[in-house]
Design a protein around this motif. Structure first.
Motif, PDB file in Angstrom:
ATOM      1  N   LEU A  86      75.717  57.951 181.060  1.00  0.00           N
ATOM      2  CA  LEU A  86      75.541  58.532 179.727  1.00  0.00           C
ATOM      3  C   LEU A  86      74.906  59.925 179.798  1.00  0.00           C
ATOM      4  O   LEU A  86      74.066  60.277 178.980  1.00  0.00           O
ATOM      5  N   LEU A  87      75.321  60.706 180.789  1.00  0.00           N
ATOM      6  CA  LEU A  87      74.778  62.060 180.945  1.00  0.00           C
ATOM      7  C   LEU A  87      75.022  62.893 179.693  1.00  0.00           C
ATOM      8  O   LEU A  87      74.164  63.669 179.269  1.00  0.00           O
ATOM      9  N   GLY A  88      76.206  62.711 179.097  1.00  0.00           N
ATOM     10  CA  GLY A  88      76.528  63.469 177.887  1.00  0.00           C
ATOM     11  C   GLY A  88      75.556  63.209 176.758  1.00  0.00           C
ATOM     12  O   GLY A  88      75.232  64.112 175.981  1.00  0.00           O
ATOM     13  N   LYS A  89      75.081  61.962 176.666  1.00  0.00           N
ATOM     14  CA  LYS A  89      74.124  61.604 175.611  1.00  0.00           C
ATOM     15  C   LYS A  89      72.820  62.371 175.791  1.00  0.00           C
ATOM     16  O   LYS A  89      72.273  62.921 174.835  1.00  0.00           O
ATOM     17  N   TRP A  90      72.321  62.395 177.036  1.00  0.00           N
ATOM     18  CA  TRP A  90      71.064  63.105 177.288  1.00  0.00           C
ATOM     19  C   TRP A  90      71.234  64.606 177.039  1.00  0.00           C
ATOM     20  O   TRP A  90      70.354  65.265 176.484  1.00  0.00           O
ATOM     21  N   MET A  91      72.371  65.159 177.446  1.00  0.00           N
ATOM     22  CA  MET A  91      72.605  66.586 177.251  1.00  0.00           C
ATOM     23  C   MET A  91      72.683  66.916 175.767  1.00  0.00           C
ATOM     24  O   MET A  91      72.211  67.971 175.327  1.00  0.00           O
TER      25      MET A  91
END
Length: 289
Positions: A192-197
């Motif tokens: 879920l890298l996109g969520k953190w970004m």
């Protein structure tokens, strides 16, 4: 995608300069003081215990009460400075080929300039001096907050150069965003890298609006100090009750003076030095400013 996001935000950001009403409108989308680091910090700082009371004891021998009072001056590097990074100059067939490959195009020069500018920002933020001087713990949240703060300082100065500065700001933001992806990945966030970004992006835009608002002529005297307190010194979960503001008052006031002085110094830094990245933030190793 990033370019479109930046341009949309930059348009709101630019329109927010003249008056407070536009800032209120922009803050509706990026409410800086309401967005906290708890979700992001929990992912990247899970191995670091969260103390109930932070220690703001000075880590250096500097007297913070005497720092950052001096008159602002240009941050441009001297022509003979070994720290300067100059554009490469090629001759003959090599130059001809590079020209065909658009190496000397305005866009390519802007990208190289943005890379150098970001190098200056990370050079200030990643070194121990800034954490020691302002008695900060080096966590992901603190480093991120300092990156955003220095990005804002540069973007604010670039905005003074109109469209050309705005275009360079877009390349700078894209360089910053790429670096943040690498930093988050390095901290162990694989899913879920996109969520953190996306969360970090909201915090970024919220913070720069808050800093700009605090620098308006009609802003309260201690508004910048309060914004820095929330964004940089406050605990990772956004609970200010854990850390009394009085406990960090001396380094907090010093950072507020540092930010105002660096902003003034950047305004005195000429366009050529700014666009090429040939400037350095005030050294904090043995600062007497």
């Amino acid at each position: 995608m990033l370019g479109r996001l930046w341009r949309a935000a930059a348009n709101n950001y630019s329109r927010a300069v003249p008056g407070r009403n536009n800032f209120v409108h922009a803050a509706h989308f990026y409410p800086s003081s309401r967005i906290h680091y708890s979700d992001v910090a929990a992912a990247v700082d899970s191995a670091v215990p969260d103390p109930t009371v932070k220690n703001f004891t000075a880590k250096t021998d500097v007297n913070l009460n005497k720092m950052f009072w001096s008159k602002p001056c240009s941050l441009a590097l001297p022509a003979d400075s070994p720290l300067r990074i100059e554009e490469p100059h090629y001759e003959g067939i090599k130059r001809f080929i590079l020209k065909l490959m658009l190496f000397y195009s305005k866009q390519s020069k802007s990208i190289r300039g943005a890379n150098v500018i970001y190098l200056r920002i990370t050079s200030q933020v990643d070194k121990p001096a800034i954490y020691n001087v302002f008695s900060l713990e080096k966590t992901f949240k603190t480093t991120f907050a300092l990156l955003v703060l220095h990005m804002w300082l540069v973007l604010r100065r670039l905005k003074e150069e109109g469209k050309e500065g705005g275009d360079l700001g877009q390349y700078l933001y894209e360089r910053y965003n790429h670096d943040m992806e690498l930093r988050v990945d390095k901290e162990g966030v694989k899913l879920l890298l996109g969520k953190w970004m996306k969360n970090l992006e909201k915090i970024f835009y919220g913070n720069i609006i808050a800093y700009d608002t605090a620098m308006l002529p009609e802003a309260k005297k201690d508004e910048l100090q309060n914004v820095i307190w929330r964004n940089v010194f406050q605990s990772d979960d956004g609970d200010s009750s854990k850390v009394p503001i009085d406990a960090a008052l001396v380094p907090l006031q010093a950072m507020s003076r540092y930010v105002r002085r660096e902003s003034g110094c950047l305004s005195l830094t000429d366009k050529e030095a700014l666009f090429s990245g040939n400037f350095m933030f005030t050294s904090l190793k043995s600062s007497k400013s």
